[in-house]
Every structure is written in C-alpha cells, then in structure tokens.
Design a protein around this motif. Structure first.
Motif, PDB file in Angstrom:
ATOM      1  N   UNK A  18       3.673   8.723   5.656  1.00  0.00           N
ATOM      2  CA  UNK A  18       3.322   8.007   4.527  1.00  0.00           C
ATOM      3  C   UNK A  18       4.010   6.477   4.931  1.00  0.00           C
ATOM      4  N   UNK A  19       3.092   5.489   5.110  1.00  0.00           N
ATOM      5  CA  UNK A  19       3.269   4.120   5.173  1.00  0.00           C
ATOM      6  C   UNK A  19       3.484   3.220   3.881  1.00  0.00           C
ATOM      7  N   UNK A  20       3.951   1.894   4.143  1.00  0.00           N
ATOM      8  CA  UNK A  20       4.026   1.294   2.925  1.00  0.00           C
ATOM      9  C   UNK A  20       3.531  -0.228   3.164  1.00  0.00           C
ATOM     10  N   UNK A  21       2.412  -0.454   3.991  1.00  0.00           N
ATOM     11  CA  UNK A  21       1.830  -1.655   4.443  1.00  0.00           C
ATOM     12  C   UNK A  21       2.251  -2.958   3.649  1.00  0.00           C
ATOM     13  N   UNK A  73       1.377  -6.272   7.676  1.00  0.00           N
ATOM     14  CA  UNK A  73       2.617  -6.061   8.436  1.00  0.00           C
ATOM     15  C   UNK A  73       2.647  -4.392   8.203  1.00  0.00           C
ATOM     16  N   UNK A  74       2.573  -3.725   9.432  1.00  0.00           N
ATOM     17  CA  UNK A  74       2.238  -2.321   9.298  1.00  0.00           C
ATOM     18  C   UNK A  74       3.418  -1.210   9.637  1.00  0.00           C
ATOM     19  N   UNK A  75       4.752  -2.020  10.274  1.00  0.00           N
ATOM     20  CA  UNK A  75       5.903  -1.297  10.662  1.00  0.00           C
ATOM     21  C   UNK A  75       6.675  -0.973   9.168  1.00  0.00           C
ATOM     22  N   UNK A  76       6.021  -0.582   8.217  1.00  0.00           N
ATOM     23  CA  UNK A  76       6.905  -0.398   7.088  1.00  0.00           C
ATOM     24  C   UNK A  76       6.536   1.083   6.592  1.00  0.00           C
ATOM     25  N   UNK A  77       7.257   1.772   5.938  1.00  0.00           N
ATOM     26  CA  UNK A  77       6.983   3.143   5.416  1.00  0.00           C
ATOM     27  C   UNK A  77       7.418   3.138   4.027  1.00  0.00           C
ATOM     28  N   UNK A  78       7.128   4.346   3.330  1.00  0.00           N
ATOM     29  CA  UNK A  78       7.157   4.483   2.009  1.00  0.00           C
ATOM     30  C   UNK A  78       8.706   4.557   1.353  1.00  0.00           C
ATOM     31  N   UNK A  79       9.766   4.578   2.384  1.00  0.00           N
ATOM     32  CA  UNK A  79      10.945   4.533   1.998  1.00  0.00           C
ATOM     33  C   UNK A  79      11.585   3.412   1.898  1.00  0.00           C
ATOM     34  N   UNK A 106       0.890  -1.379   0.026  1.00  0.00           N
ATOM     35  CA  UNK A 106      -0.005   0.120  -0.241  1.00  0.00           C
ATOM     36  C   UNK A 106       0.653   1.300   0.030  1.00  0.00           C
ATOM     37  N   UNK A 107       1.253   1.754  -1.373  1.00  0.00           N
ATOM     38  CA  UNK A 107       2.212   2.837  -1.206  1.00  0.00           C
ATOM     39  C   UNK A 107       1.796   4.102  -0.953  1.00  0.00           C
ATOM     40  N   UNK A 108       1.498   4.696   0.229  1.00  0.00           N
ATOM     41  CA  UNK A 108       1.379   5.897   0.378  1.00  0.00           C
ATOM     42  C   UNK A 108       2.530   6.911  -0.045  1.00  0.00           C
TER      43      UNK A 108
END
Length: 491
Positions: free
Chosen positions: A265-268, A383-389, A156-158
């Motif tokens: 911005x996350x990247x779930x 897995x939610x502890x992932x961000x857009x970078x 989910x690339x915010x």
C-alpha cells in the motif's frame, strides 16, 4: 507576546470561537476530541465535554510532552523525546477544523496546535517544535512569504480491508487481489460507501476510487488542496476507516506490506506550487441540512497560476522552470526524504519486492512508474516513494524544504527518463538507488541539513530517537525467517 498568545489573539479567532459555540448548540454536540498528531502519524489528544469549549479555546488543554512520541519507551527503558520530569504541553484548538463525527453526532473533533507550557523557565508559550502539524502550518506560511507560492497536494491512500479470524487477528483480505476488478470493488461496496458517506460529512470531496492489486486493497482519492488541509483530511480518512472497520468487524490495515507477492500500500503525493488563488466554500459536499462542522472543513483552494504547467515559449511538454527546479530539489534530497516517506522497517519490504512497481531509483519521467517521481499529468508531479504509513505533516514539511532548495539553487532535474528504468540501466545509464533499509535512510537524513531543517529542534530529536529505536529493535529480534533459515543448518 508569546507564540501561544499570538494564536489566541489571531485576527478573527474570537468570532470563530463564538461560531463554534453556536454550532455545538445547533448540532447537539456534548463531547469534543481535542486532537493532534504524533511523530508516527497517530491521532492523540483529550476528550472534554463540549460545555467547556470557550474556556478550552482560550486556555487550551495540557498533556505530557511525550505524547508527541506516543509516550513510547525505547528498548533501553528510556522515554523517547521527553522524560517523566518534563513539563506539559498546551494544546490550542484551531476552531475552523471543528467537525461533528457522523457515526456519533454527540461527539465532534477539532485539530490543535501545540505550545510549551506557560510556566516553563525557558521559552514559555513558544511553539512546541515536536508538533508536526504546527511545524507544517508555520513552514508553509514561511514558504508562502518567501516565494509567493503555496503548495497544493493530493494523496492516494491505498489500504487493505482484512478479515478477522476467530482469534481476532488478520485472516487475509476480504477480496481477491484483482486490480481494477469492478466485481471485487462491488464486494466491498457496503464498506466503501459507508466510508464515503462519513468522509463527505467531514468535508472530504471523494473524487474517485478503485480496487487495487492486493487482497482487500482499495484506494479512494480526495480532491487536492492546501498541503495542511490535505494532511488533516488524510488523517481524518484514516480515522473514518478505523470506525467503519469496527462497524463491519474488519481490520482497516494501513500497514504497507502485510503480504509478500502482491503490491504493498502506497500513498503517492501529487503536488504543485501555485501563485494566487482563493479558498472556495463547498457546502454541497456535506449535503442538505445544518452543516456538520465549521466551513473551514469544506474549503478548497482553487484558481491562481500553476507554476508547474509547461511554458509553451520554452517547451510544450516539460514542466515550467519552477516545476523543474522543484523536481531537481526533490531528486537531490530523495535519499533523506525516503526516511520520512518510507518511515518503518516494513516499508522496505515494499521496496525490495521490486516486481510490483516499487519506486527505488532516484530519477524522474513522465508516465514512468519505475522512477521515484513522475509527471502524472501536466501541472503536477507524483512523488512515489511514499507508503501508507507516512506522517503527511512531516512529509509536507520535508517536500517544502526540498523544493525550496531546488528554487534557491536552480537545481537541474536532468532530462526525463521515458524508458523503463531497468532498460535504461542495462543501456548504461547511471542511476542512484534509494536507501533500501530504514537504518540506511536514517543515516541519509542525518547527513542532509536541508531535510533535517524541516524537523526543527526537538522534532528531529524525537523522530530520530523513535525511528533509530525501531531499527535497533528489529535488528535485535529473532524472526520466523531466522528460525526457518538457520534452525537446522548444522551439522
């Protein structure tokens, strides 16, 4: 036979090389980007006239080893990973990833895997272990061979669309931070419709999108797929956004937390493990006419048995045994995984701004966004502890190792937490917090042999050197906060 020679001689590759040659002629492509991905997720490589395709497909191109670390110099003046005396890698294209760029149809791109030089004294032609994409390719193959399972993933690339000021620097978001507001979404319609147009021409099946709750923040989701193809598509999506930003005079911002007081911005990563299934060709994604790339770009893994689905004979709601073991593995290794999912100094601004659903606790639940993991729908967990970078190749490899450890050792995921995690803690529940700085996360990685094994040999050396230097640079820098806090503190 060396690893490089095995790649050149993979069954069916000769046929694919000839098909790419025909595709080049049919599409009128005159130039090709031979690209791979560095330790930070940056796209690097070389551009070469298309008439050299067949020679490059056999011999590959050469580039300094240090390109896998962005040819970056640390704060002491030393090159990260490889010095100037090092040899040059060989990049060998994967023909099935060849695809025309829709914004300039004279140009195409192809993803590559990397190898040590043929003339190296030690291990010539061996797979280059600092190649994050090649590592994910090999580790997923090993996982499939060991467990009879393949990992499918959807991200989910915010990201944020920012305006440029007169000085060319960011000048706030294009839209207001109103979550799910269709009018704000509509304001960015010319931008996201162009992103979708380009995405579909390159094989990305965009399934939904919305305006998120930060200035100019959009999320466009792609159909889930094989973990390697998903990583390639996320990389392609970023490349597309950068191009669309150039066309509209905007900034496509994948920095996790450019603004405080609003969501980052996350990247779930939504993932599951499957038995069986097959690759299905979806040419309709690109529309009518000559397919603008090789069929591999338009393949999606479908069918088979999803081992994360609940087993009604055990529990109607809980994930199946393999799913629970996998969750147990990820929970156990969350501290080290955080160094990869939240891989920059800025990432931890997201975790400290806790009023915006920051996933900072090592627990899991169902629709519970206060935990690091949640079962977002039957048959997958998020897995939610992932961000857009995030570098999705490093993340995919690390998650494979964590889930493999959970399966091997039947790790207990514990009971799902259905309360708000803060309320659960007030009621006395003991929950481990994730690392809250890059330095702390890197220490956790250093002490976790399972997750370190996802970065074999030189990959860990490059990652650790790069990120340790980033953390040291931050600690050695005087910031605006320092001045605002201390400039007039005495007398």
């Amino acid at each position: 036979m060396t690893d490089l020679e095995q790649h050149v001689n993979e069954p069916g590759r000769d046929k694919l090389v000839k098909e790419v040659k025909a595709k080049i002629e049919a599409l009128g492509v005159t130039y090709v980007y031979y690209q791979f991905v560095s330790v930070t997720g940056r796209i690097v490589g070389k551009g070469i006239p298309a008439r050299h395709w067949e020679r490059l497909a056999e011999k590959g191109f050469q580039l300094v080893y240090g390109s896998t670390a962005n040819l970056f110099v640390d704060r002491h003046g030393d090159y990260i990973g490889y010095g100037p005396e090092s040899s040059e890698l060989v990049g060998l294209p994967d023909p099935d990833t060849f695809c025309q760029l829709p914004w300039d149809k004279r140009v195409a791109r192809v993803f590559c895997r990397l190898y040590r030089n043929r003339e190296e004294r030690e291990n010539p032609g061996e797979a280059l272990t600092s190649d994050c994409r090649g590592n994910l390719y090999r580790q997923h193959k090993e996982f499939q061979d060991q467990y009879g399972l393949d990992m499918r993933c959807g991200t989910e690339p915010e990201m944020m669309w920012l305006k440029r000021g007169e000085d060319g620097q960011p000048n706030g978001g294009v839209t207001k931070p109103n979550c799910y507001h269709i009018d704000q979404f509509e304001e960015l319609r010319p931008v996201f419709m162009k992103v979708i147009e380009y995405s579909e021409q390159m094989g990305l099946d965009i399934i939904q999108g919305d305006h998120e709750d930060a200035p100019g923040q959009l999320e466009l989701n792609t159909q889930f797929d094989d973990v390697l193809r998903n990583a390639d598509r996320l990389t392609t999506y970023r490349q597309i956004c950068a191009q669309v930003a150039r066309e509209f005079g905007l900034i496509a911002c994948f920095m996790s937390k450019p603004f405080m007081g609003v969501s980052a911005s996350g990247c779930h990563h939504n993932m599951s493990l499957w038995e069986g299934g097959k690759d299905v060709f979806h040419p309709e994604i690109a529309g009518e006419g000559e397919l603008p790339g090789m069929p591999g770009n338009f393949m999606y893994k479908e069918g088979g048995k999803n081992t994360f689905m609940p087993d009604p004979s055990i529990d109607e709601k809980m994930p199946g045994p393999i799913g629970l073991q996998s969750i147990g593995g990820v929970i156990k290794h969350l501290p080290a995984l955080t160094s990869i999912g939240s891989s920059t100094v800025n990432s931890y601004r997201r975790l400290w701004d806790t009023g915006f659903w920051a996933p900072i606790f090592a627990d899991w639940g169902y629709q519970n966004r206060t935990c690091a993991l949640r079962v977002s729908a039957p048959g997958r967990f998020e897995y939610r502890s992932v961000d857009s970078m995030v570098n999705p190749y490093l993340m995919g490899s690390a998650l494979l190792k964590a889930m493999g450890d959970g399966i091997d050792n039947n790790l207990d995921a514990g009971e799902p937490e259905e309360r708000n995690i803060y309320a659960a803690m007030e009621a006395g529940k003991q929950v481990k917090k994730l690392p809250m700085s890059l330095g702390e996360a890197l220490n956790e990685l250093e002490n976790d042999e399972v997750i370190k094994s996802s970065m074999p040999k030189e990959m860990y050396k490059v990652f650790h050197h790069y990120k340790k230097d980033e953390w040291e640079r931050f600690n050695a820098t005087v910031t605006d906060w320092d001045l605002e806090t201390y400039i007039d503190c005495l007398p």
